[in-house]
Design a protein around this motif. Structure first.
Motif, short mmCIF file in Angstrom:
data_model
loop_
_atom_site.label_atom_id
_atom_site.label_comp_id
_atom_site.label_asym_id
_atom_site.label_seq_id
_atom_site.Cartn_x
_atom_site.Cartn_y
_atom_site.Cartn_z
N UNK A 221 28.10 5.32 126.60
CA UNK A 221 29.55 6.01 125.99
C UNK A 221 28.45 6.40 124.68
N UNK A 222 28.50 5.36 124.19
CA UNK A 222 28.03 5.72 122.23
C UNK A 222 26.98 7.11 122.26
N UNK A 223 25.83 7.29 123.89
CA UNK A 223 25.02 8.34 123.63
C UNK A 223 26.24 9.87 123.61
N UNK A 224 26.90 9.54 124.52
CA UNK A 224 27.48 10.59 125.00
C UNK A 224 28.32 10.93 124.00
N UNK A 225 28.94 9.66 123.28
CA UNK A 225 29.59 9.98 121.97
C UNK A 225 28.87 10.51 120.14
N UNK A 226 27.46 10.95 120.47
CA UNK A 226 26.57 11.51 119.48
C UNK A 226 26.33 10.79 119.03
N UNK A 227 26.27 9.14 118.88
CA UNK A 227 25.86 8.08 118.14
C UNK A 227 23.67 8.43 118.79
N UNK A 228 22.78 9.37 118.36
CA UNK A 228 21.64 9.56 118.99
C UNK A 228 20.96 8.64 119.27
N UNK B 287 14.67 16.25 120.49
CA UNK B 287 14.57 17.15 120.67
C UNK B 287 16.20 17.85 120.39
N UNK B 288 17.49 16.52 120.50
CA UNK B 288 18.47 17.36 119.51
C UNK B 288 18.03 17.39 117.92
N UNK B 289 17.01 16.09 117.55
CA UNK B 289 16.81 16.94 115.75
C UNK B 289 16.10 17.67 115.65
N UNK B 290 14.97 17.98 116.80
CA UNK B 290 14.53 19.15 116.18
C UNK B 290 15.04 20.94 116.43
N UNK B 291 16.66 20.13 117.28
CA UNK B 291 16.26 21.50 117.17
C UNK B 291 17.36 21.69 116.40
N UNK C 141 16.48 20.78 113.26
CA UNK C 141 16.18 20.63 111.83
C UNK C 141 16.03 22.40 112.08
N UNK C 142 15.69 22.95 113.40
CA UNK C 142 15.02 24.64 113.31
C UNK C 142 16.68 24.71 112.98
N UNK C 143 17.32 25.04 113.52
CA UNK C 143 18.70 25.71 113.49
C UNK C 143 19.21 26.00 111.34
N UNK C 144 19.30 24.18 111.58
CA UNK C 144 19.09 24.01 109.46
C UNK C 144 18.73 24.81 108.90
N UNK C 145 17.08 24.61 109.30
CA UNK C 145 16.31 25.19 108.27
C UNK C 145 16.54 26.98 108.34
N UNK C 146 16.06 28.04 109.69
CA UNK C 146 16.26 29.22 110.00
C UNK C 146 17.02 29.72 108.92
N UNK C 147 18.87 28.92 109.16
CA UNK C 147 20.31 29.23 108.65
C UNK C 147 19.87 29.07 107.18
N UNK C 148 19.17 28.26 106.34
CA UNK C 148 19.08 28.19 105.27
C UNK C 148 18.35 28.73 104.88
N UNK C 149 16.61 29.58 105.23
CA UNK C 149 15.87 30.15 105.14
C UNK C 149 16.55 32.08 104.85
N UNK C 150 17.57 31.66 105.99
CA UNK C 150 18.22 33.22 105.53
C UNK C 150 18.87 33.48 104.83
N UNK C 151 19.28 32.54 104.17
CA UNK C 151 20.90 33.03 103.01
C UNK C 151 19.59 33.62 101.94
N UNK C 152 18.54 33.31 101.83
CA UNK C 152 18.00 33.78 101.34
C UNK C 152 17.88 35.87 100.95
N UNK C 153 16.57 35.91 102.13
CA UNK C 153 16.42 37.27 102.47
C UNK C 153 18.12 37.28 101.96
#
Length: 434
Positions: free
Chosen positions: A180-187, A216-220, A222-234
């Motif tokens: 239950x806790x894992x399904x509610x987002x407590x990884x 895997x979720x943490x890597x995802x 970080x990837x989305x967060x990093x890509x999104x932030x890195x895209x803001x500069x260009x």
């Protein structure tokens, strides 16, 4: 007690009952009815008097001795015709009686036996039967003793089963809470189970699976967060370059101005996509949302569909004033409703309706339009990120398939649910239940 124990207890009692029936019928076929043996042992005194006292008398004293026993015994001893007795007995006992055996009548608390088989006691004695009644036969007592015996056996079986099932149930509940806790987002949730538990190997595998999913979720994230932030500069550089291009070179060139305007539109779309990706990432990994009480009606009254470049559909709102307060994030809930209204504005032909009403402790918010609607088979998938229907209207409406995903997650964080069905207006109807 847990459900597991009661299921085991029911199975144990059922097994004991079935075993008792099987034992009874087996013994009956092999050795005779056990109840008759019990009754025979309880009537042993009267049988002994008949065989050792009355039958040992000389022929001329047999009837006097029978009468003496009648006087002192609580049992009733009667003489009955053989043929009448045979007619009253079942087939399985007639042969026993004809052979001179003592035939027990358990239900009648009696027994039958021929006087003799040769007529030596008195004239016609071979055609008479002694019918002894009111014997001290009490099958209920014997059955009660057997019930107590099986009850003690069941108790000694259920005590260790109860102890084991209690520990087993605790382990299952730990796994359930973790799921239950894992399904509610407590990884970080993990199942704490004793190493000696029978489900310890399963818990270990589930914990390993949860650990891999969390990584895997943490890597995802970080990837989305990093890509999104890195895209803001260009993107910012592109905006700056386009602005310089417009000021220095496009002022006197209409064709270049048109091209720069198209490029700025593309950059704006890219900025919108990056912002929505960041919003979706934040909602995906929101462990807890700051909850504050806010009046729901004013938040909904401030919501409206965005202006469209084409003809604007007519928008109407019917919001009750008694919606009360909600614990949550007013900005996030307004974003969810605005996303639904924006989706309706893309597809509506001429009308968009927003309504809200209260029923008891439940609030229903409805957004509907008169557009083409959403097919039944796609009504669950439209809340998935980047999912778009393969229809001409969807390509014409642009977008990235993130608006409904963000709305669904925002509503879920408020403890609500969202559903899609057909609107009386002809299009889709989104119903939020809080």
């Amino acid at each position: 007690m847990n459900r597991l124990f009661w299921r085991f207890a029911a199975l144990v009692m059922l097994a004991i009952t079935l075993a008792t029936c099987v034992i009874y019928f087996t013994f009956s076929r092999l050795f005779g009815d056990p109840l008759e043996e019990i009754a025979r042992s309880q009537a042993a005194g009267q049988i002994f008097l008949l065989e050792q006292y009355i039958d040992r008398a000389p022929a001329d004293e047999w009837l006097p001795r029978l009468n003496k026993v009648r006087e002192v015994s609580k049992a009733t001893l009667e003489l009955k015709p053989l043929q009448a007795t045979l007619a009253a007995l079942p087939d399985s006992k007639r042969d026993q009686l004809l052979q001179g055996a003592v035939v027990i009548d358990v239900g009648g608390k009696a027994f039958y036996r021929r006087v003799d088989m040769t007529g030596a006691r008195y004239i016609g004695s071979d055609d008479d039967v002694i019918h002894a009644q009111r014997l001290p036969i009490d099958i209920g007592q014997a059955l009660g003793m057997e019930a107590i015996r099986f009850g003690v056996i069941a108790l000694f079986l259920l005590v260790p089963i109860g102890w084991w099932s209690r520990r087993h149930w605790r382990g299952l509940m730990a796994l359930s809470r973790m799921a239950d806790d894992f399904g509610q987002g407590d990884l970080a949730a993990r199942a704490a189970v004793r190493p000696a538990s029978s489900i310890a190997p399963l818990a270990a595998r589930i914990n390993d699976m949860a650990e891999r999913i969390a990584l895997l979720m943490e890597a995802r994230k970080n990837l989305l967060h990093s890509v999104s932030h890195e895209l803001r500069t260009p993107i910012a550089r592109l905006e700056f370059g386009l602005e310089l291009l417009r000021e220095r070179h496009a002022a006197d060139d209409p064709a270049l101005q048109k091209r720069v305007a198209a490029m700025e539109t593309d950059v704006d779309e890219l900025k919108t996509l990056v912002n929505e990706l960041l919003d979706l990432t934040q909602l995906d990994h929101a462990q807890a949302m700051p909850r504050k009480p806010f009046a729901l009606a004013p938040v909904l009254q401030a919501c409206a569909p965005p202006m469209q470049p084409s003809s604007q559909p007519h928008f109407s709102a019917s919001i009750a004033t008694d919606l009360g307060e909600l614990q949550g994030d007013a900005r996030l809930l307004a974003r969810a409703v605005d996303n639904l209204l924006g989706n309706a504005a893309k597809y509506a032909a001429s009308r968009i309706v927003l309504s809200a009403m209260r029923g008891g402790s439940t609030v229903r918010i409805v957004v509907e339009d008169d557009g083409p609607g959403i097919p039944h088979e796609a009504r669950e998938r439209v809340f998935e990120p980047f999912y778009r229907l393969a229809r001409e209207q969807d390509y014409a409406a642009s977008g990235y398939g993130l608006g409904l995903a963000i709305a669904a997650k925002a509503i879920l964080l408020h403890g609500g649910a969202i559903a899609i069905d057909d609107s009386p207006l002809g299009g889709a109807r989104f119903t939020i239940t809080l």
